[in-house]
Design a protein around this motif. Structure first.
Motif, PDB file in Angstrom:
ATOM      1  N   PRO A  92       0.844  -1.198   0.000  1.00  0.00           N
ATOM      2  CA  PRO A  92       0.000   0.000   0.000  1.00  0.00           C
ATOM      3  C   PRO A  92       0.877   1.246   0.000  1.00  0.00           C
ATOM      4  CG  PRO A  92       0.084  -0.939   2.191  1.00  0.00           C
ATOM      5  CD  PRO A  92       0.838  -1.880   1.293  1.00  0.00           C
ATOM      6  N   VAL A  93       0.368   2.324  -0.598  1.00  0.00           N
ATOM      7  CA  VAL A  93       1.122   3.577  -0.729  1.00  0.00           C
ATOM      8  C   VAL A  93       0.206   4.744  -0.384  1.00  0.00           C
ATOM      9  CG1 VAL A  93       2.432   5.056  -2.291  1.00  0.00           C
ATOM     10  CG2 VAL A  93       2.523   2.584  -2.592  1.00  0.00           C
ATOM     11  N   TYR A  94       0.734   5.712   0.357  1.00  0.00           N
ATOM     12  CA  TYR A  94       0.001   6.948   0.620  1.00  0.00           C
ATOM     13  C   TYR A  94       0.947   8.132   0.478  1.00  0.00           C
ATOM     14  CZ  TYR A  94      -2.255  10.818   3.002  1.00  0.00           C
ATOM     15  OH  TYR A  94      -2.775  12.058   3.290  1.00  0.00           O
ATOM     16  N   ARG A  95       0.456   9.216  -0.140  1.00  0.00           N
ATOM     17  CA  ARG A  95       1.263  10.415  -0.357  1.00  0.00           C
ATOM     18  C   ARG A  95       0.420  11.649  -0.043  1.00  0.00           C
ATOM     19  NH1 ARG A  95       1.878  14.068  -4.636  1.00  0.00           N
ATOM     20  NH2 ARG A  95       3.981  14.949  -4.911  1.00  0.00           N
ATOM     21  N   PHE A  96       0.989  12.577   0.726  1.00  0.00           N
ATOM     22  CA  PHE A  96       0.333  13.848   1.043  1.00  0.00           C
ATOM     23  C   PHE A  96       1.187  14.989   0.506  1.00  0.00           C
ATOM     24  CE2 PHE A  96      -0.070  17.612   3.756  1.00  0.00           C
ATOM     25  CZ  PHE A  96      -1.426  17.882   3.588  1.00  0.00           C
ATOM     26  N   TYR A  97       0.521  16.007  -0.052  1.00  0.00           N
ATOM     27  CA  TYR A  97       1.233  17.156  -0.612  1.00  0.00           C
ATOM     28  C   TYR A  97       0.456  18.425  -0.284  1.00  0.00           C
ATOM     29  CZ  TYR A  97       3.245  20.387  -4.012  1.00  0.00           C
ATOM     30  OH  TYR A  97       3.848  21.461  -4.610  1.00  0.00           O
ATOM     31  N   THR A  98       1.171  19.486   0.048  1.00  0.00           N
ATOM     32  CA  THR A  98       0.547  20.789   0.262  1.00  0.00           C
ATOM     33  C   THR A  98       1.488  21.877  -0.216  1.00  0.00           C
ATOM     34  OG1 THR A  98      -0.465  22.259   1.907  1.00  0.00           O
ATOM     35  CG2 THR A  98       1.425  20.972   2.636  1.00  0.00           C
ATOM     36  N   GLN A  99       0.934  22.963  -0.777  1.00  0.00           N
ATOM     37  CA  GLN A  99       1.768  24.075  -1.231  1.00  0.00           C
ATOM     38  C   GLN A  99       1.052  25.398  -1.050  1.00  0.00           C
ATOM     39  OE1 GLN A  99       2.405  23.438  -5.548  1.00  0.00           O
ATOM     40  NE2 GLN A  99       1.016  25.129  -5.945  1.00  0.00           N
ATOM     41  N   THR A 100       1.855  26.470  -0.960  1.00  0.00           N
ATOM     42  CA  THR A 100       1.335  27.832  -0.975  1.00  0.00           C
ATOM     43  C   THR A 100       1.199  28.292  -2.418  1.00  0.00           C
ATOM     44  OG1 THR A 100       3.569  28.753  -0.861  1.00  0.00           O
ATOM     45  CG2 THR A 100       2.445  28.336   1.228  1.00  0.00           C
ATOM     46  N   ALA A 101       0.481  29.381  -2.615  1.00  0.00           N
ATOM     47  CA  ALA A 101       0.274  29.906  -3.967  1.00  0.00           C
ATOM     48  C   ALA A 101       1.480  30.717  -4.432  1.00  0.00           C
ATOM     49  CB  ALA A 101      -0.978  30.765  -4.010  1.00  0.00           C
ATOM     50  N   ALA A 102       1.722  30.707  -5.728  1.00  0.00           N
ATOM     51  CA  ALA A 102       2.734  31.583  -6.307  1.00  0.00           C
ATOM     52  C   ALA A 102       2.295  33.041  -6.164  1.00  0.00           C
ATOM     53  CB  ALA A 102       2.951  31.236  -7.775  1.00  0.00           C
ATOM     54  N   ASP A 103       3.260  33.936  -6.124  1.00  0.00           N
ATOM     55  CA  ASP A 103       2.965  35.367  -5.979  1.00  0.00           C
ATOM     56  C   ASP A 103       2.113  35.899  -7.125  1.00  0.00           C
ATOM     57  OD1 ASP A 103       4.554  35.330  -3.701  1.00  0.00           O
ATOM     58  OD2 ASP A 103       6.352  36.008  -4.783  1.00  0.00           O
ATOM     59  N   TYR A 104       2.130  35.218  -8.265  1.00  0.00           N
ATOM     60  CA  TYR A 104       1.508  35.745  -9.468  1.00  0.00           C
ATOM     61  C   TYR A 104       0.177  35.073  -9.782  1.00  0.00           C
ATOM     62  CZ  TYR A 104       6.495  36.539  -9.520  1.00  0.00           C
ATOM     63  OH  TYR A 104       7.778  36.848  -9.135  1.00  0.00           O
ATOM     64  N   PHE A 105      -0.310  34.212  -8.875  1.00  0.00           N
ATOM     65  CA  PHE A 105      -1.561  33.495  -9.140  1.00  0.00           C
ATOM     66  C   PHE A 105      -2.766  34.276  -8.625  1.00  0.00           C
ATOM     67  CE2 PHE A 105      -5.064  30.925  -7.587  1.00  0.00           C
ATOM     68  CZ  PHE A 105      -5.424  30.253  -8.748  1.00  0.00           C
ATOM     69  N   ALA A 106      -3.834  34.252  -9.409  1.00  0.00           N
ATOM     70  CA  ALA A 106      -5.154  34.693  -8.972  1.00  0.00           C
ATOM     71  C   ALA A 106      -6.172  33.936  -9.814  1.00  0.00           C
ATOM     72  CB  ALA A 106      -5.336  36.200  -9.137  1.00  0.00           C
ATOM     73  N   PRO A 107      -7.343  33.642  -9.256  1.00  0.00           N
ATOM     74  CA  PRO A 107      -8.345  32.886 -10.013  1.00  0.00           C
ATOM     75  C   PRO A 107      -8.979  33.714 -11.125  1.00  0.00           C
ATOM     76  CG  PRO A 107      -9.206  33.515  -7.866  1.00  0.00           C
ATOM     77  CD  PRO A 107      -7.760  33.893  -7.873  1.00  0.00           C
ATOM     78  N   TYR A 108      -9.954  33.129 -11.776  1.00  0.00           N
ATOM     79  CA  TYR A 108     -10.667  33.729 -12.896  1.00  0.00           C
ATOM     80  C   TYR A 108     -11.156  35.140 -12.570  1.00  0.00           C
ATOM     81  CZ  TYR A 108     -14.787  34.558 -15.838  1.00  0.00           C
ATOM     82  OH  TYR A 108     -15.748  35.124 -16.654  1.00  0.00           O
ATOM     83  N   GLU A 109     -10.779  36.087 -13.415  1.00  0.00           N
ATOM     84  CA  GLU A 109     -11.182  37.493 -13.330  1.00  0.00           C
ATOM     85  C   GLU A 109     -10.847  38.132 -11.985  1.00  0.00           C
ATOM     86  OE1 GLU A 109     -15.170  38.379 -14.716  1.00  0.00           O
ATOM     87  OE2 GLU A 109     -14.302  38.745 -16.711  1.00  0.00           O
ATOM     88  N   ALA A 110      -9.704  37.770 -11.417  1.00  0.00           N
ATOM     89  CA  ALA A 110      -9.250  38.404 -10.176  1.00  0.00           C
ATOM     90  C   ALA A 110      -8.002  39.248 -10.398  1.00  0.00           C
ATOM     91  CB  ALA A 110      -8.982  37.348  -9.102  1.00  0.00           C
ATOM     92  N   HIS A 111      -7.344  39.100 -11.533  1.00  0.00           N
ATOM     93  CA  HIS A 111      -6.180  39.927 -11.852  1.00  0.00           C
ATOM     94  C   HIS A 111      -6.613  41.306 -12.353  1.00  0.00           C
ATOM     95  CE1 HIS A 111      -2.849  37.125 -11.369  1.00  0.00           C
ATOM     96  NE2 HIS A 111      -3.517  36.191 -12.022  1.00  0.00           N
ATOM     97  N   LEU A 112      -5.694  42.268 -12.214  1.00  0.00           N
ATOM     98  CA  LEU A 112      -5.868  43.602 -12.781  1.00  0.00           C
ATOM     99  C   LEU A 112      -4.953  43.764 -13.985  1.00  0.00           C
ATOM    100  CD1 LEU A 112      -5.916  45.763  -9.512  1.00  0.00           C
ATOM    101  CD2 LEU A 112      -7.883  45.223 -10.983  1.00  0.00           C
ATOM    102  N   SER A 113      -5.383  44.552 -14.950  1.00  0.00           N
ATOM    103  CA  SER A 113      -4.588  44.759 -16.155  1.00  0.00           C
ATOM    104  C   SER A 113      -3.328  45.577 -15.881  1.00  0.00           C
ATOM    105  CB  SER A 113      -5.432  45.445 -17.233  1.00  0.00           C
ATOM    106  OG  SER A 113      -5.892  46.711 -16.772  1.00  0.00           O
TER     107      SER A 113
END
Length: 429
Positions: free
Chosen positions: A339-360
């Motif tokens: 049996p195998v189990y793997r856990f992963y967690t990360q913070t967001a990149a400085d340049y990420f934002a979801p749909y229509e959350a960035h500014l031009s």
């Protein structure tokens, strides 16, 4: 092409040991690095789905399937030298990548359905050739390799080498590896941003004008990596290893076909598909440092505990932790399950934002959820059959081992995946 989860193929060991008579002294013996030619056939099948496709700006289907057959051939050139050649293909179909051009289908365009265009499927082809030399006492190993890979939107050339030193009666091993990859993009921009695009069915307020868009001038991406690892046998039952990697990337690190939508710009559509305000823009350099460790404990002749931990940091603002455990249990001399189990967690990149959350007004932006904050769990099991005498035969090759794995991957942003992989090792009589 973005694949939300790296496809994992369980590789079987390519090194075995034997003896041969030294021609200069019939009474002395030297272990061969590889007794005879070995052939591995590896196969994986991967399928995923989700609703945050980067091609359509962080929304839409992420449905993808991928089939990856690979052959690995290891040939002993003499007692000390081994030539290894591996070649494979990755044939995929992707609903999200088909939406690079969502308007070439008879169906109404939508980020939640696939198109039928040329980008809906493709084949990645890659090959690697490696050469290794071991010293007479087997305490020094030098290896070099050359690789090449191509897909519809990029070409990659890689080369590198490694040096391994064993001492303390082979209880301690230190290894250094270096690799260089020189990639060239053939950018596939969203269809609405191409100069020859025209469509009279655009709806929205005003005139569609993606004023920030311009094609990338630099279409190259270079990656340089250095890895240092130390492995130590601590006792008859305990083995530990640690590693650190340094990775520098330069050039076009953005993915040209991934759309971004700005919240301060008007929306324009054809059918139900929103037209891009721009493509993903990321810095042209990235520095990564993963640090990790493995600890393997031999409980008894039936059970082994294998553990792994890695911490990752880069200058885009991502920190991550990976932890996994594997419990191989020997049912008999030939059969092992794990049996195998793997856990992963990360913070967001400085340049990420979801749909229509960035500014031009921003300089860098992406809505690729691979760069978002998330955690994931992967559950799986494996099965291994090993026959050191290779009593089963296929033509001139004896079947030495079979390895099968299955894993289910679940990510906190809604993406899920299944991965099946199998490996067959043959040795030439």
């Amino acid at each position: 092409m973005k694949k939300a989860v790296s496809i994992l193929i369980g590789l079987l060991s390519l090194i075995s040991y034997g003896q041969e008579v030294n021609e200069d002294d019939a009474t002395s013996y030297k272990k061969k690095v590889l007794e005879s030619t070995e052939v591995d056939f590896l196969m994986s099948y991967y399928t995923q789905d989700g609703n945050h496709a980067a091609v359509s700006g962080g929304q839409g289907t992420e449905e993808l399937t991928d089939l990856t057959p690979t052959f690995v051939v290891a040939v002993p050139l003499n007692s000390d030298d081994v030539l290894t050649v591996d070649a494979g293909i990755s044939a995929y179909s992707s609903a999200s990548s088909s939406n690079i051009n969502p308007f070439d289908s008879s169906k109404p365009a939508s980020p939640y359905s696939d198109s039928s265009g040329a980008s809906a499927s493709d084949v990645w082809v890659g090959a690697n050739m490696g050469y290794s030399h071991s010293s007479d006492d087997r305490n020094n190993i030098i290896e070099g390799h050359l690789s090449v890979a191509t897909e519809y939107d990029y070409f990659s050339l890689g080369f590198g080498g490694s040096y391994t030193r064993l001492f303390n009666e082979k209880n301690t091993e230190i290894s250094a590896k270096a690799n260089v990859f020189l990639d060239t993009w053939n950018p596939q921009y969203p269809i609405e941003l191409r100069p020859d695009f025209s469509n009279n069915n655009i709806t929205g307020t005003g005139t569609y004008n993606p004023f920030k868009y311009q094609a990338f001038n630099d279409e190259n991406r270079n990656s340089y990596s250095l890895s240092i690892s130390v492995s130590q046998i601590l006792s008859k039952k305990l083995q530990a290893s640690v590693f650190i990697d340094f990775v520098q990337q330069e050039g076009l690190l953005s993915t040209p076909h991934q759309r971004v939508y700005f919240k301060d710009q008007p929306d324009f559509f054809i059918d139900d598909f929103q037209l891009a305000d721009d493509v993903e823009r990321l810095p042209d350099t990235r520095f990564k440092i993963p640090v990790g460790a493995r600890l393997n404990y031999f409980v008894n002749e039936r059970l082994t505990v294998r553990t792994y931990y890695r911490f990752y940091n880069d200058d885009w603002g991502i920190n991550s932790h990976t932890a996994s455990i594997e419990l191989p249990f020997k049912i008999s001399d030939k059969f092992t399950v794990y049996p195998v189990y793997r856990f992963y967690t990360q913070t967001a990149a400085d340049y990420f934002a979801p749909y229509e959350a960035h500014l031009s007004t921003e300089e860098f932006y992406t809505s690729d959820y691979d760069l978002s904050k998330f955690h994931s769990n992967q559950y799986g099991f494996g099965f291994n059959y090993t026959d050191i005498f290779a009593s089963m035969h296929l033509w001139k090759f004896g079947l030495k081992s079979i390895d099968f794995r299955y894993g289910y991957y679940d990510r906190s942003d809604g993406l899920s995946a299944n991965i099946f992989s199998a490996g067959f090792k043959f040795i030439m009589d």
